[in-house]
Design an enzyme around this catalytic site. Structure first.
Site, PDB file in Angstrom:
ATOM      1  N   PRO A  12       0.794  -1.221   0.000  1.00  0.00           N
ATOM      2  CG  PRO A  12      -0.062  -1.066   2.145  1.00  0.00           C
ATOM      3  CD  PRO A  12       0.583  -2.037   1.203  1.00  0.00           C
ATOM      4  CG  ASN A  13      -0.209   4.289   1.385  1.00  0.00           C
ATOM      5  OD1 ASN A  13      -1.198   4.801   0.874  1.00  0.00           O
ATOM      6  ND2 ASN A  13      -0.235   3.746   2.591  1.00  0.00           N
ATOM      7  NE  ARG A  20       4.046   6.582   1.873  1.00  0.00           N
ATOM      8  CZ  ARG A  20       4.271   5.331   2.224  1.00  0.00           C
ATOM      9  NH1 ARG A  20       4.674   4.448   1.329  1.00  0.00           N
ATOM     10  NH2 ARG A  20       4.069   4.938   3.450  1.00  0.00           N
ATOM     11  CE1 TYR A  25       9.001   4.867   3.042  1.00  0.00           C
ATOM     12  CE2 TYR A  25       7.487   6.733   3.027  1.00  0.00           C
ATOM     13  CZ  TYR A  25       7.944   5.567   3.605  1.00  0.00           C
ATOM     14  OH  TYR A  25       7.354   5.081   4.742  1.00  0.00           O
ATOM     15  CG  ASN A  76       8.313  -2.128   0.343  1.00  0.00           C
ATOM     16  OD1 ASN A  76       7.793  -2.241   1.452  1.00  0.00           O
ATOM     17  ND2 ASN A  76       8.871  -1.000  -0.079  1.00  0.00           N
ATOM     18  CB  ALA A  79       1.586   0.220   6.449  1.00  0.00           C
ATOM     19  CG  HIS A  82       5.301  -2.326  10.139  1.00  0.00           C
ATOM     20  ND1 HIS A  82       6.605  -2.760  10.136  1.00  0.00           N
ATOM     21  CD2 HIS A  82       5.253  -1.279   9.251  1.00  0.00           C
ATOM     22  CE1 HIS A  82       7.320  -1.983   9.313  1.00  0.00           C
ATOM     23  NE2 HIS A  82       6.521  -1.089   8.760  1.00  0.00           N
ATOM     24  CG  ASP A  89      -0.746 -17.177   8.394  1.00  0.00           C
ATOM     25  OD1 ASP A  89       0.355 -17.263   8.968  1.00  0.00           O
ATOM     26  OD2 ASP A  89      -1.835 -17.190   9.005  1.00  0.00           O
ATOM     27  CD  GLU A 100      10.590  -7.773   5.655  1.00  0.00           C
ATOM     28  OE1 GLU A 100      11.009  -8.804   6.219  1.00  0.00           O
ATOM     29  OE2 GLU A 100      10.028  -6.847   6.260  1.00  0.00           O
ATOM     30  CG  HIS A 102      11.113  -2.533   4.483  1.00  0.00           C
ATOM     31  ND1 HIS A 102       9.742  -2.437   4.373  1.00  0.00           N
ATOM     32  CD2 HIS A 102      11.372  -3.717   5.069  1.00  0.00           C
ATOM     33  CE1 HIS A 102       9.197  -3.520   4.898  1.00  0.00           C
ATOM     34  NE2 HIS A 102      10.164  -4.313   5.323  1.00  0.00           N
ATOM     35  CG  LEU A 103      11.757   2.259  -1.046  1.00  0.00           C
ATOM     36  CD1 LEU A 103      10.424   2.941  -1.300  1.00  0.00           C
ATOM     37  CD2 LEU A 103      12.717   2.539  -2.183  1.00  0.00           C
ATOM     38  CB  SER A 104      12.618   4.071   5.102  1.00  0.00           C
ATOM     39  OG  SER A 104      11.565   3.229   5.545  1.00  0.00           O
ATOM     40  NE  ARG A 109      10.284   5.799   8.593  1.00  0.00           N
ATOM     41  CZ  ARG A 109       9.302   5.648   7.697  1.00  0.00           C
ATOM     42  NH1 ARG A 109       9.360   4.673   6.799  1.00  0.00           N
ATOM     43  NH2 ARG A 109       8.277   6.460   7.698  1.00  0.00           N
ATOM     44  NE  ARG A 113       7.141   4.179   9.947  1.00  0.00           N
ATOM     45  CZ  ARG A 113       6.048   4.361   9.196  1.00  0.00           C
ATOM     46  NH1 ARG A 113       5.660   3.430   8.349  1.00  0.00           N
ATOM     47  NH2 ARG A 113       5.355   5.472   9.269  1.00  0.00           N
TER      48      ARG A 113
HETATM   49  C1  DQA Z   1       8.273   0.886   3.793  1.00  0.00           C
HETATM   50  C2  DQA Z   1       8.373   1.090   5.318  1.00  0.00           C
HETATM   51  C3  DQA Z   1       7.008   0.920   5.963  1.00  0.00           C
HETATM   52  O1  DQA Z   1       7.107   1.133   7.372  1.00  0.00           O
HETATM   53  C4  DQA Z   1       6.026   1.918   5.406  1.00  0.00           C
HETATM   54  O2  DQA Z   1       4.747   1.720   5.958  1.00  0.00           O
HETATM   55  C5  DQA Z   1       5.967   1.892   3.911  1.00  0.00           C
HETATM   56  C6  DQA Z   1       7.224   1.788   3.177  1.00  0.00           C
HETATM   57  C7  DQA Z   1       9.613   1.189   3.092  1.00  0.00           C
HETATM   58  O3  DQA Z   1       9.765   0.773   1.943  1.00  0.00           O
HETATM   59  O4  DQA Z   1      10.486   1.848   3.677  1.00  0.00           O
HETATM   60  O5  DQA Z   1       4.929   2.036   3.311  1.00  0.00           O
HETATM   61  O6  DQA Z   1       7.956  -0.468   3.549  1.00  0.00           O
END
Ligand code: DQA
Length: 153
Positions: A12-13, A20, A25, A76, A79, A82, A89, A100, A102-104, A109, A113
């Site tokens: 998501p997002n 964003r 990011y 990725n 959210a 978490h 599952d 897995e 993550h950009l950040s 953080r 997270r």
């Molecule tokens: C994220 C880190 C997550 O905590 C956050 O909710 C995201 C992006 C990252 O790529 O850093 O949507 O997965």
């Protein structure tokens, strides 16, 4: 040599990348990231299917679809990383190698997270390198799959 088939899932997002919170990011759009990943995948003799999905159920279904179709999953989960036992599952249910990303750096953080439901069912996690997290994750997954499939090399 047969191409490895890899599903890339963005949660998501992540469709808002570029707009964003660019200080967290980065300024690249999701299309930019997918294009760079596909170029790298070709060099690695792999084929990527990239999907961005905002809802948990759609991500679960995409993971199910990978069964018997894909060699591995780069995810990725945004959210949902978490919060989502359902995604975890689904990943353990299809029993495909997962990396897995993550950009950040999620550990630098907010404390909510710091926990990942995906991490225990993944081969490994790459977090904090911006777009390079995806590239490093893809390279790690392909390397794993090549050694898993060709143990003599
Ligand atoms: C994220 C880190 C997550 O905590 C956050 O909710 C995201 C992006 C990252 O790529 O850093 O949507 O997965």
């Amino acid at each position: 040599m047969q191409q490895l088939q890899i599903l890339v899932l963005h949660g998501p997002n992540l469709n808002l990348l570029g707009v964003r919170e660019p200080s967290i990011y980065g300024g690249l759009s999701l299309d930019n990231i997918n294009a760079a990943l596909k170029t790298r995948a070709t060099e690695l003799h792999s084929f990527l299917e990239c999907q961005q999905l905002n809802s948990e159920g759609a991500i679960v279904e995409a993971i199910h679809t990978a069964l018997n179709q894909k060699d591995g999953i780069l995810i990725n989960a945004g959210a949902y990383t978490h919060t989502s036992i359902a995604i975890r599952d689904a990943l353990s249910g299809v029993n495909l190698p997962v990396v897995e990303v993550h950009l950040s750096n999620i550990y630098k953080r907010e404390s909510f997270r710091h926990h990942s439901y995906v991490a225990p069912v993944a081969i490994g996690q790459i977090s904090g390198f911006g777009v390079d997290s995806y590239r490093l994750g893809l390279e790690a997954l392909v390397n794993y799959l090549k050694h898993q499939k060709e143990p003599s090399q």
